[in-house]
Design an enzyme around this catalytic site. Sequence first.
Site, PDB file in Angstrom:
ATOM      1  N   ARG A 183      37.171  36.987  34.579  1.00 31.94           N
ATOM      2  CA  ARG A 183      37.490  37.450  36.087  1.00 31.94           C
ATOM      3  C   ARG A 183      36.639  36.377  36.786  1.00 31.94           C
ATOM      4  NH1 ARG A 183      39.749  43.061  34.909  1.00 31.94           N
ATOM      5  NH2 ARG A 183      39.107  44.351  37.370  1.00 31.94           N
ATOM      6  N   LYS A 227      49.282  43.734  35.929  1.00 32.43           N
ATOM      7  CA  LYS A 227      48.715  43.197  34.631  1.00 32.43           C
ATOM      8  C   LYS A 227      48.669  44.110  33.373  1.00 32.43           C
ATOM      9  CE  LYS A 227      44.413  42.895  36.074  1.00 32.43           C
ATOM     10  NZ  LYS A 227      44.193  43.186  37.173  1.00 32.43           N
ATOM     11  N   ARG A 251      37.010  45.510  45.223  1.00 33.99           N
ATOM     12  CA  ARG A 251      37.907  45.407  44.302  1.00 33.99           C
ATOM     13  C   ARG A 251      38.062  44.023  45.403  1.00 33.99           C
ATOM     14  NH1 ARG A 251      40.535  50.229  41.528  1.00 33.99           N
ATOM     15  NH2 ARG A 251      41.266  48.754  39.736  1.00 33.99           N
ATOM     16  N   ARG A 270      48.844  55.711  41.070  1.00 33.07           N
ATOM     17  CA  ARG A 270      48.671  55.916  39.761  1.00 33.07           C
ATOM     18  C   ARG A 270      48.148  56.843  39.089  1.00 33.07           C
ATOM     19  NH1 ARG A 270      45.202  49.906  37.497  1.00 33.07           N
ATOM     20  NH2 ARG A 270      44.098  50.593  39.519  1.00 33.07           N
TER      21      ARG A 270
HETATM   22  P1  AP5 Z   1      48.797  48.447  36.764  1.00 37.30           P
HETATM   23  O1  AP5 Z   1      49.671  48.422  35.567  1.00 37.30           O
HETATM   24  O2  AP5 Z   1      47.534  49.675  36.715  1.00 37.30           O
HETATM   25  O3  AP5 Z   1      48.112  47.348  37.394  1.00 37.30           O
HETATM   26  P2  AP5 Z   1      46.438  46.550  37.044  1.00 37.30           P
HETATM   27  O4  AP5 Z   1      46.813  44.420  37.217  1.00 37.30           O
HETATM   28  O5  AP5 Z   1      46.327  46.570  35.907  1.00 37.30           O
HETATM   29  O6  AP5 Z   1      46.225  47.187  37.754  1.00 37.30           O
HETATM   30  P3  AP5 Z   1      44.155  47.741  37.739  1.00 37.30           P
HETATM   31  O7  AP5 Z   1      43.567  48.077  38.257  1.00 37.30           O
HETATM   32  O8  AP5 Z   1      44.280  47.755  35.878  1.00 37.30           O
HETATM   33  O9  AP5 Z   1      43.571  46.197  38.501  1.00 37.30           O
HETATM   34  P4  AP5 Z   1      41.698  45.681  38.349  1.00 37.30           P
HETATM   35  O10 AP5 Z   1      41.611  44.023  37.634  1.00 37.30           O
HETATM   36  O11 AP5 Z   1      40.942  45.745  38.734  1.00 37.30           O
HETATM   37  O12 AP5 Z   1      40.960  46.730  37.229  1.00 37.30           O
HETATM   38  P5  AP5 Z   1      41.121  46.902  35.569  1.00 37.30           P
HETATM   39  O13 AP5 Z   1      41.085  47.594  34.416  1.00 37.30           O
HETATM   40  O14 AP5 Z   1      40.901  45.554  34.965  1.00 37.30           O
HETATM   41  O15 AP5 Z   1      48.722  49.070  38.088  1.00 37.30           O
HETATM   42  C1  AP5 Z   1      49.080  49.279  39.008  1.00 37.30           C
HETATM   43  C2  AP5 Z   1      50.104  50.738  39.757  1.00 37.30           C
HETATM   44  O16 AP5 Z   1      50.966  50.033  40.706  1.00 37.30           O
HETATM   45  C3  AP5 Z   1      49.982  52.072  37.794  1.00 37.30           C
HETATM   46  O17 AP5 Z   1      50.539  52.587  39.057  1.00 37.30           O
HETATM   47  C4  AP5 Z   1      51.686  50.727  38.114  1.00 37.30           C
HETATM   48  O18 AP5 Z   1      52.061  51.832  37.419  1.00 37.30           O
HETATM   49  C5  AP5 Z   1      52.188  50.708  39.138  1.00 37.30           C
HETATM   50  N1  AP5 Z   1      53.563  49.516  39.111  1.00 37.30           N
HETATM   51  C6  AP5 Z   1      52.701  48.139  38.501  1.00 37.30           C
HETATM   52  N2  AP5 Z   1      53.550  47.489  38.720  1.00 37.30           N
HETATM   53  C7  AP5 Z   1      54.614  47.329  39.474  1.00 37.30           C
HETATM   54  C8  AP5 Z   1      55.694  47.366  40.224  1.00 37.30           C
HETATM   55  N3  AP5 Z   1      56.444  45.891  40.126  1.00 37.30           N
HETATM   56  N4  AP5 Z   1      55.865  47.559  41.206  1.00 37.30           N
HETATM   57  C9  AP5 Z   1      55.455  49.234  41.253  1.00 37.30           C
HETATM   58  N5  AP5 Z   1      54.497  49.155  40.774  1.00 37.30           N
HETATM   59  C10 AP5 Z   1      54.494  49.201  39.903  1.00 37.30           C
HETATM   60  O19 AP5 Z   1      39.214  46.635  35.841  1.00 37.30           O
HETATM   61  C11 AP5 Z   1      38.070  47.482  36.158  1.00 37.30           C
HETATM   62  C12 AP5 Z   1      37.018  47.271  36.907  1.00 37.30           C
HETATM   63  O20 AP5 Z   1      36.169  46.887  34.921  1.00 37.30           O
HETATM   64  C13 AP5 Z   1      36.496  46.593  37.805  1.00 37.30           C
HETATM   65  O21 AP5 Z   1      36.559  46.197  38.462  1.00 37.30           O
HETATM   66  C14 AP5 Z   1      35.426  46.141  36.795  1.00 37.30           C
HETATM   67  O22 AP5 Z   1      34.182  46.729  37.508  1.00 37.30           O
HETATM   68  C15 AP5 Z   1      35.163  46.418  35.703  1.00 37.30           C
HETATM   69  N6  AP5 Z   1      35.609  45.011  34.842  1.00 37.30           N
HETATM   70  C16 AP5 Z   1      37.358  44.462  34.186  1.00 37.30           C
HETATM   71  N7  AP5 Z   1      37.166  43.606  33.725  1.00 37.30           N
HETATM   72  C17 AP5 Z   1      36.527  42.760  33.823  1.00 37.30           C
HETATM   73  C18 AP5 Z   1      36.046  41.366  33.615  1.00 37.30           C
HETATM   74  N8  AP5 Z   1      36.209  41.012  32.679  1.00 37.30           N
HETATM   75  N9  AP5 Z   1      34.658  40.904  34.229  1.00 37.30           N
HETATM   76  C19 AP5 Z   1      33.937  41.667  34.475  1.00 37.30           C
HETATM   77  N10 AP5 Z   1      34.013  43.349  35.132  1.00 37.30           N
HETATM   78  C20 AP5 Z   1      35.350  44.132  34.770  1.00 37.30           C
HETATM   79 MG    MG Z   2      44.765  47.491  34.832  1.00 35.82          MG
END
Ligand code: AP5
Ligand code: MG
Length: 212
Positions: free
Chosen positions: A88, A13, A167, A123
């Site tokens: 979410r 994402k 997660r 990552r």
């Molecule tokens: P990346 O693009 O970073 O993936 P992502 O989907 O953004 O993954 P996240 O870990 O950020 O998702 P998340 O939803 O758990 O975390 P968030 O920060 O939102 O890609 C991942 C890796 O793969 C990278 O190294 C990238 O380079 C690589 N990659 C990407 N595409 C690729 C491809 N096609 N092929 C190969 N490699 C690839 O949330 C973190 C925490 O915050 C949550 O656990 C929660 O505690 C809190 N939080 C955030 N939002 C909320 C909400 N709305 N409600 C409640 N809690 C929340």
């Molecule tokens: Mg992310």
Amino acid sequence: MKLILFGAPGAGKGTQAETLSKELRIPAISTGNILREAIQNKTPIGLEAKRFMDNGQLVPDDVVIGIVEERVARDDCRNGYILDGVPRTIAQAEALERFGVAIDNVVSIEIEDSVIEARMSGRRVCGRCGASYHITENPPKIENVCDVCGGALVARADDKPETVRERLVVYHRLTEPLKDFYKSRGKLLTVDGNRPIRTVHNEILAALGKSV
Ligand code: AP5
Ligand code: MG
């Protein structure tokens, strides 16, 4: 355009939101990045959120809803925005509807759980601007230095294998049901996230009816 990028942890994402934001010239809003910044700045929201994020749990809905309501009201959002990682829960999606946010499309980036752990261990994220890299799939031009802002790259605290597993459990239980929520509103588009980054990007543009 008001777009939601939806998907499991590690689906891509953040990676796709960064490129789409530049191309569509609308801001990408990542609640994860906003919360990590709050933790870094030791704000009251950051201190509360840290307990949940370190354990792979969701931050309470009222905290996240407050953040999003304030963020989408800012000036730079008047032509649209990309929501990354929010909503979410059903409660968050209903809150968006209550604010009068009319989402145009929800793009779900589909990926198997088994691929995710490898992605997370490679990552690296920018400690300053939140940009996301991968040591082999999407390396920065200079090792450990952010291409966007020159900040230092670090591993994320919640990318430890046991936290990633938690997660994923939380994603399947609380977040995945949103696919039906948006499908029933005719908004859901799906793309195969298990392809190279550029291919996924092109698929998203095609799904949105934009020329590639
Ligand atoms: P990346 O693009 O970073 O993936 P992502 O989907 O953004 O993954 P996240 O870990 O950020 O998702 P998340 O939803 O758990 O975390 P968030 O920060 O939102 O890609 C991942 C890796 O793969 C990278 O190294 C990238 O380079 C690589 N990659 C990407 N595409 C690729 C491809 N096609 N092929 C190969 N490699 C690839 O949330 C973190 C925490 O915050 C949550 O656990 C929660 O505690 C809190 N939080 C955030 N939002 C909320 C909400 N709305 N409600 C409640 N809690 C929340
Ligand atoms: Mg992310």
